[in-house]
Design an enzyme around this catalytic site. Structure first.
Site, PDB file in Angstrom:
ATOM      1  N   GLU A  97       0.844  -1.203   0.000  1.00  0.00           N
ATOM      2  CA  GLU A  97       0.000   0.000   0.000  1.00  0.00           C
ATOM      3  C   GLU A  97       0.881   1.256   0.000  1.00  0.00           C
ATOM      4  OE1 GLU A  97      -2.918   1.267   3.218  1.00  0.00           O
ATOM      5  OE2 GLU A  97      -4.360   0.523   1.769  1.00  0.00           O
ATOM      6  N   HIS A 134       5.796 -26.892   3.340  1.00  0.00           N
ATOM      7  CA  HIS A 134       4.909 -27.963   2.859  1.00  0.00           C
ATOM      8  C   HIS A 134       3.884 -27.427   1.865  1.00  0.00           C
ATOM      9  CE1 HIS A 134       6.570 -30.652   5.870  1.00  0.00           C
ATOM     10  NE2 HIS A 134       6.502 -29.631   6.708  1.00  0.00           N
ATOM     11  N   LYS A 136     -13.986   1.884  -3.698  1.00  0.00           N
ATOM     12  CA  LYS A 136     -15.024   2.231  -2.717  1.00  0.00           C
ATOM     13  C   LYS A 136     -16.212   2.894  -3.411  1.00  0.00           C
ATOM     14  CE  LYS A 136     -11.536   2.921   0.878  1.00  0.00           C
ATOM     15  NZ  LYS A 136     -10.811   3.865   1.719  1.00  0.00           N
TER      16      LYS A 136
HETATM   17  O1  LIG Z   1      -8.644   3.279   9.666  1.00  0.00           O
HETATM   18  P1  LIG Z   1      -9.627   3.480   8.552  1.00  0.00           P
HETATM   19  O2  LIG Z   1      -9.833   4.921   8.229  1.00  0.00           O
HETATM   20  O3  LIG Z   1     -10.899   2.771   8.840  1.00  0.00           O
HETATM   21  O4  LIG Z   1      -8.988   2.845   7.248  1.00  0.00           O
HETATM   22  C1  LIG Z   1      -8.699   1.483   7.187  1.00  0.00           C
HETATM   23  C2  LIG Z   1      -7.778   1.188   6.036  1.00  0.00           C
HETATM   24  O5  LIG Z   1      -8.401   1.576   4.827  1.00  0.00           O
HETATM   25  C3  LIG Z   1      -7.446   2.186   3.962  1.00  0.00           C
HETATM   26  O6  LIG Z   1      -7.683   3.535   3.955  1.00  0.00           O
HETATM   27  C4  LIG Z   1      -7.552   1.648   2.576  1.00  0.00           C
HETATM   28  O7  LIG Z   1      -8.865   1.621   2.158  1.00  0.00           O
HETATM   29  C5  LIG Z   1      -6.113   1.876   4.609  1.00  0.00           C
HETATM   30  O8  LIG Z   1      -5.117   2.743   4.227  1.00  0.00           O
HETATM   31  C6  LIG Z   1      -6.469   1.930   6.042  1.00  0.00           C
HETATM   32  O9  LIG Z   1      -5.510   1.353   6.871  1.00  0.00           O
END
Ligand SMILES: O=P(O)(O)OC[C@H]1O[C@](O)(CO)[C@@H](O)[C@@H]1O
Length: 544
Positions: free
Chosen positions: A356, A387, A507
């Site tokens: 990421e 394994h 998203k």
């Molecule tokens: O802590 P949040 O804002 O719920 O985000 C959770 C995760 O989602 C992300 O933003 C990726 O969608 C990550 O970078 C982050 O760790």
């Protein structure tokens, strides 16, 4: 000028032409190799002698680091310059483990003070829960914690709670700690039936407090508590929910009581946040003293990263050798292989941390890169992976770089000889595997050629990270080492490791698919595959 047009890059390319022809089995004939290519700091020794490098490689890589102004970037990182340019903010996870008496001004404000204040608030919560003073709606002490979060709000604490489960330091009452992350509710569905609503405390962890995965799990948890307890939301929120976020307003509007809110800040990246209040489950599991030891271990690595010369600097060398493998030896797969069942979640944690952060193809100003960046990274507990996928490591067609992670000491404090010999067996396997990957096998045995299917070609590079012992301190150092390694690579590749725009479109796209899936909107705007799959889902749902 891009890094690939620098003379140090060119020198490394020329040098790689020569190194391409040398096999690790020949390089390892040099008796002094371990001495010259292994480095230590505190409880950690790193052996690079099974990497396809020599002293010249290191010298040229250090030149490359200077060309990319790595020392300047390290200073900017620690000083709190806004190096996360796409989000116009600093990346100050190092401040979370800084000594209490120091100060660091960000925007005219001493953030070390904020960090310490928050640690104290966290400590008070831990004390209340450990001492049994924190009580559920029926007046019983809390005995079970469920952390609800995803990505950086889950993977770090999940990994650390497993890694350090035997390292309880003044940890008060033993608590059961569960982790819930999956959007589909799988983990909640598994555990809700066995939880006692009167003694269960949910921690809703989300930097943004807008992540739908986390909010939908939190919603399900609250509904379960409401139905099971019959008490009102005010009591449920006050007795059974803690929120951890950089967005207090969203926590409040969800219903988290003010006293139950722990904050961190937008200058902490989600995947760099386990040192903040996001680490609450760790402190609950191992005690606040253990948590502070973990912070000290990370701080010790920070100081080393900040001050050690580049050619002896562990994160710098780990990062640069990774760059060497990717960009000069053309190796694009990286296996993380802990020889310790307690580190079972380390591969998943590093998958997020590395991919990421550095899984990007544009530079800091948004221009396309003409070189490779982060490799594909995956892993598994080493002996189990032996394994499963080691067949590919030993005899497949892919070059893979491997990290072997193991502790020298384990079970010393028990008188269980059987467990101690299991540790010796594990060490033997760890050393055997990295040796075979490097050296391969003989092509002749008893004057007879070894058949192809029994030959091991070797020459797969690996690094062994040897901890004296797995403790909160050494674990903190190990994780900080990887954080800084990722930063080093980002500097060489000229990318911003602290944003993650590549996760956003998914998203919004998922949101746009919700209504068509619920028959509330047409699906005609989608591609034929999405359209066809949706139709099939509808048909199946209509049949049930
Ligand atoms: O802590 P949040 O804002 O719920 O985000 C959770 C995760 O989602 C992300 O933003 C990726 O969608 C990550 O970078 C982050 O760790």
């Amino acid at each position: 000028m891009t890094i690939t047009s620098s003379s140090s890059w060119q020198t490394l390319q020329d040098h790689a032409q020569q190194m391409q022809h040398s096999h690790l089995k020949e390089l390892l004939l040099d008796e002094s190799r371990f001495k010259t290519l292994s480095f230590a700091h505190g409880p950690l020794l790193i052996d690079f002698s099974k990497q396809r490098i020599d002293q010249h490689t290191l010298k040229h890589l250090v030149e490359l680091a200077k060309t990319a102004d790595l020392p300047g970037w390290i200073t900017r990182l620690f000083n709190g310059d806004p190096i996360n340019t796409s989000e116009a903010r600093p990346a100050l996870h190092t401040a979370l483990r800084e000594q209490a008496q120091t100060s660091l001004e960000v925007g005219g404000h001493n953030i070390i003070q904020d960090v310490q204040t928050n640690l104290s608030r966290m400590e008070k919560i831990v004390e209340r829960i450990h001492s049994g003073q924190w009580r559920g709606y029926a007046g019983e002490p809390i005995d079970t914690i469920v952390n609800i979060g995803v990505g950086g709000s889950d993977l770090g604490p999940y990994m650390a709670c497993s890694a350090l489960r035997g390292a309880r330091v003044n940890a008060g009452r033993h608590l059961k700690v569960h982790f819930v992350s999956s959007m589909d509710g799988s983990e909640l569905a598994d555990i809700l039936g066995s939880l006692n609503p009167a003694t269960t405390l949910f921690i809703v962890s989300s930097k943004s407090f807008t992540t739908i995965d986390t909010l939908s799990n939190a919603h399900t948890a609250r509904k379960w508590l409401r139905d099971a307890s019959g008490v009102n939301d005010t009591i449920i929120n006050r007795c059974h929910f803690i929120g951890i976020s950089a967005n207090p307003a969203k926590m409040s509007s969800w219903g988290i009581a003010d006293d139950n809110q722990l904050e961190f800040w937008d200058w902490i990246g989600g995947r760099y946040s386990m040192w903040s209040a996001i680490g609450l489950p760790i402190a609950l599991r191992i005690g606040m003293d253990g948590f502070r030891e973990m912070l000290q271990g990370a701080h010790s690595m920070d100081q080393h990263f900040l001050s050690a010369p580049l050619n002896e600097n562990l994160p710098v060398l780990l990062g640069l050798i990774g760059v060497w493998n990717v960009n000069f030896l053309d190796i694009h797969a990286h296996a993380i292989l802990p020889y310790d069942g307690r580190l079972i979640h380390l591969p998943a944690y590093l998958e997020q941390l590395e991919m990421e952060s550095n899984g990007k193809s544009v530079n800091r100003v948004g221009e396309s890169l003409d070189y490779r960046t982060c490799p594909v990274l995956w892993g598994e507990v080493g002996p189990n992976a032996q394994h499963a996928f080691y067949q590919l490591l030993h005899q497949g067609t892919e070059s893979v770089m491997c990290d072997f992670i193991v502790s020298a000491r384990r079970y010393e404090k028990t008188d269980n000889e059987s467990l101690r010999s299991q540790h010796t067996l594990t060490l033997a396997n760890c050393l055997a595997q990295s040796r075979i990957l490097a050296i391969g096998s003989a092509v002749q045995q008893n004057d007879q050629p070894v058949p192809g299917h029994k030959q091991y070609h070797g020459n797969q590079p690996s690094t062994t990270l040897l901890l004296d012992e797995l403790t909160p301190f050494s674990f903190g150092s190990l994780i900080a080492l990887y954080e800084h390694k990722v930063f080093v690579q980002s500097v060489i590749w000229d990318i911003n490791p602290f944003d993650q725009w590549g996760v956003e479109l998914g998203k919004t796209m998922a949101t746009s698919l919700l209504k068509p899936l619920q028959h509330q909107a047409s699906d005609s705007e989608f591609d034929p595959s999405t359209h066809g799959l949706m139709r099939h889902i509808h048909q199946q749902q209509e049949r049930s």
